[in-house]
Write an enzyme that holds these catalytic residues in place. Structure first.
Site, mmCIF file in Angstrom:
data_model
loop_
_atom_site.group_PDB
_atom_site.id
_atom_site.type_symbol
_atom_site.label_atom_id
_atom_site.label_comp_id
_atom_site.label_asym_id
_atom_site.label_seq_id
_atom_site.Cartn_x
_atom_site.Cartn_y
_atom_site.Cartn_z
ATOM 1 N N ASN A 75 5.168 -18.122 -24.018
ATOM 2 C CA ASN A 75 4.731 -17.435 -25.241
ATOM 3 C C ASN A 75 5.121 -15.966 -25.067
ATOM 4 O O ASN A 75 4.487 -15.247 -24.304
ATOM 5 C CB ASN A 75 3.209 -17.599 -25.401
ATOM 6 C CG ASN A 75 2.671 -16.791 -26.569
ATOM 7 O OD1 ASN A 75 3.433 -16.265 -27.374
ATOM 8 N ND2 ASN A 75 1.352 -16.701 -26.662
ATOM 9 N N TRP A 76 6.163 -15.583 -25.774
ATOM 10 C CA TRP A 76 6.677 -14.214 -25.589
ATOM 11 C C TRP A 76 5.790 -13.162 -26.251
ATOM 12 O O TRP A 76 5.944 -11.973 -26.016
ATOM 13 C CB TRP A 76 8.104 -14.109 -26.135
ATOM 14 C CG TRP A 76 9.122 -14.910 -25.383
ATOM 15 C CD1 TRP A 76 8.904 -15.748 -24.314
ATOM 16 C CD2 TRP A 76 10.530 -14.968 -25.637
ATOM 17 N NE1 TRP A 76 10.086 -16.304 -23.888
ATOM 18 C CE2 TRP A 76 11.106 -15.841 -24.686
ATOM 19 C CE3 TRP A 76 11.374 -14.364 -26.575
ATOM 20 C CZ2 TRP A 76 12.473 -16.121 -24.656
ATOM 21 C CZ3 TRP A 76 12.740 -14.645 -26.551
ATOM 22 C CH2 TRP A 76 13.273 -15.507 -25.593
ATOM 23 N N LYS A 77 4.894 -13.609 -27.130
ATOM 24 C CA LYS A 77 4.002 -12.680 -27.862
ATOM 25 C C LYS A 77 4.840 -11.620 -28.590
ATOM 26 O O LYS A 77 5.917 -11.925 -29.068
ATOM 27 C CB LYS A 77 2.968 -12.071 -26.901
ATOM 28 C CG LYS A 77 2.218 -13.154 -26.107
ATOM 29 C CD LYS A 77 1.009 -12.651 -25.364
ATOM 30 C CE LYS A 77 0.342 -13.803 -24.640
ATOM 31 N NZ LYS A 77 -0.897 -13.422 -23.974
ATOM 32 N N HIS A 106 -4.039 -19.124 -31.115
ATOM 33 C CA HIS A 106 -4.066 -18.325 -29.887
ATOM 34 C C HIS A 106 -5.262 -17.364 -29.961
ATOM 35 O O HIS A 106 -5.580 -16.843 -31.026
ATOM 36 C CB HIS A 106 -2.752 -17.552 -29.710
ATOM 37 C CG HIS A 106 -2.639 -16.976 -28.334
ATOM 38 N ND1 HIS A 106 -3.285 -15.820 -27.972
ATOM 39 C CD2 HIS A 106 -2.005 -17.428 -27.231
ATOM 40 C CE1 HIS A 106 -3.032 -15.581 -26.689
ATOM 41 N NE2 HIS A 106 -2.270 -16.535 -26.216
ATOM 42 N N GLU A 162 -5.569 -14.395 -29.213
ATOM 43 C CA GLU A 162 -5.252 -13.070 -29.752
ATOM 44 C C GLU A 162 -5.273 -13.105 -31.278
ATOM 45 O O GLU A 162 -5.646 -12.126 -31.931
ATOM 46 C CB GLU A 162 -3.898 -12.596 -29.198
ATOM 47 C CG GLU A 162 -4.025 -12.212 -27.727
ATOM 48 C CD GLU A 162 -2.791 -12.454 -26.883
ATOM 49 O OE1 GLU A 162 -1.697 -12.643 -27.437
ATOM 50 O OE2 GLU A 162 -2.940 -12.469 -25.645
ATOM 51 N N GLU A 166 -6.871 -21.924 -22.759
ATOM 52 C CA GLU A 166 -6.625 -20.562 -22.290
ATOM 53 C C GLU A 166 -7.948 -19.790 -22.251
ATOM 54 O O GLU A 166 -8.403 -19.295 -23.285
ATOM 55 C CB GLU A 166 -5.650 -19.844 -23.227
ATOM 56 C CG GLU A 166 -4.300 -20.530 -23.325
ATOM 57 C CD GLU A 166 -3.199 -19.549 -23.730
ATOM 58 O OE1 GLU A 166 -2.187 -19.494 -23.020
ATOM 59 O OE2 GLU A 166 -3.361 -18.829 -24.730
ATOM 60 N N GLY A 177 -3.643 -12.238 -19.395
ATOM 61 C CA GLY A 177 -3.098 -10.904 -19.178
ATOM 62 C C GLY A 177 -3.940 -10.046 -18.239
ATOM 63 O O GLY A 177 -3.728 -8.852 -18.128
ATOM 64 N N SER A 207 -2.678 -15.901 -16.950
ATOM 65 C CA SER A 207 -2.203 -15.357 -15.674
ATOM 66 C C SER A 207 -1.583 -16.422 -14.765
ATOM 67 O O SER A 207 -1.733 -16.368 -13.537
ATOM 68 C CB SER A 207 -3.321 -14.601 -14.946
ATOM 69 O OG SER A 207 -3.763 -13.517 -15.741
ATOM 70 N N GLY A 241 2.356 -16.481 -20.582
ATOM 71 C CA GLY A 241 2.580 -15.217 -21.277
ATOM 72 C C GLY A 241 3.510 -14.313 -20.486
ATOM 73 O O GLY A 241 4.727 -14.508 -20.460
ATOM 74 N N GLY A 242 2.934 -13.337 -19.795
ATOM 75 C CA GLY A 242 3.718 -12.319 -19.082
ATOM 76 C C GLY A 242 4.852 -12.873 -18.231
ATOM 77 O O GLY A 242 5.979 -12.364 -18.271
HETATM 78 P P1 13P Z 1 -0.627 -14.393 -19.577
HETATM 79 O O1 13P Z 1 0.178 -15.460 -18.873
HETATM 80 O O2 13P Z 1 0.114 -13.109 -19.764
HETATM 81 O O3 13P Z 1 -1.989 -14.227 -18.990
HETATM 82 O O4 13P Z 1 -0.854 -14.944 -21.088
HETATM 83 C C1 13P Z 1 -1.293 -16.232 -21.278
HETATM 84 C C2 13P Z 1 -1.198 -16.530 -22.728
HETATM 85 O O5 13P Z 1 -1.916 -15.974 -23.526
HETATM 86 C C3 13P Z 1 -0.175 -17.496 -23.156
HETATM 87 O O6 13P Z 1 -0.361 -17.849 -24.485
#
Ligand code: 13P
Length: 251
Positions: free
Chosen positions: A9-11, A96, A98, A168, A174, A214, A235-236
């Site tokens: 997920n590149w966000k 998600h 967020e 999640e 993050g 993470s 994510g990251g």
């Molecule tokens: P991180 O891997 O950066 O913690 O993010 C997880 C995430 O929200 C994937 O959708």
């Protein structure tokens, strides 16, 4: 047998040229990943068309990060499921944390979004998970159960094959704080049991349930070794092709 999936997920990261190079690197290294692991990249809406061109002919699938809760019309700035599908994307992430937290995404809206996504042949990666306060209050089971009931249970047994669930825990996103493999497995098993209670053991056994928060190459092997963890939503670490592929090689 349920599918193993590692989805990035590149966000809201990368420009289009940066995203295209990242997608190229992922495609170049995708052959290192065991053939029973499906790779998906979920990219910003602006990137879908260009990244689709890079992924063409590869086994890597394309996802949006969200879609609108209306079919089409006067909804300035929104992006419809039909538009997403027309780029070649086969998935969309929905719910998600967020989006739930910053954009007022409710379970009711998610039902509408998933309905429209399915009508346009998109599969849905549905995110669930508790925040820190809920975890500390011991409400994590109840929060995940209600998110599953409010969204998943509004669909038919037949439609379950088009859902992937991503657990999640918000406190692990993050933050560098991963849920321990035991903490994650406990919720994954609970989610599977909840699905079995409604749709039966066979459908529950076929549901892919991803862990997100993470996740990195160093902790993925232990997480993915758990019975009910079928991969990750990353994510990251998905912003570096080597880390993303490293995670996908962790099964
Ligand atoms: P991180 O891997 O950066 O913690 O993010 C997880 C995430 O929200 C994937 O959708």
């Amino acid at each position: 047998m349920r599918k193993k999936i590692v989805a990035g997920n590149w966000k809201m990261n990368t420009t289009v040229p940066e995203g295209v190079s990242l997608a190229r690197e992922v495609v170049a290294k995708a052959g290192e990943v065991p053939s029973d692991v499906k790779l998906i990249v979920a990219v910003p809406a602006t990137h879908l068309v260009s990244v689709a061109a890079v992924l063409e002919g590869s086994a890597v699938e394309l996802s949006a990060e969200n879609c609108a809760d209306h079919e089409k019309g006067a909804y300035t700035g929104e992006i419809s499921a039909a538009m997403i599908a027309s780029t070649g994307a086969t998935y969309t992430i929905l719910g998600h944390s967020e989006r739930r937290q910053y954009y007022g995404e409710t379970d009711e809206k998610l039902v509408e979004k998933a309905r429209i996504a399915f009508a346009n042949s998109l599969k849905v990666i549905l995110c669930v998970g508790e925040n820190l306060e809920e975890r500390e209050a011991g409400k994590h089971f109840e929060v995940c159960e209600s998110q599953i009931e409010n969204v998943l249970f509004k669909f038919s047994a037949e439609q379950m094959k088009d859902f992937v669930i991503a657990y999640e825990p918000v406190w692990a996103i993050g933050t560098g704080k991963t849920a321990t493999a035991a903490q994650a497995e406990e919720i994954h098993a609970f989610i599977r049991k909840t699905i079995a209670g409604r749709f039966g053991a066979e459908i529950a056994a076929d549901m892919t349930i991803l862990y997100g928060g993470s996740c990195k190459p160093s902790n993925a092997p232990e997480l993915f070794a758990q019975e009910d963890i079928d991969g990750g939503l990353i994510g990251g670490a998905a912003l570096k092709a080597d880390d993303f592929i490293g995670i996908a090689k962790s099964f």
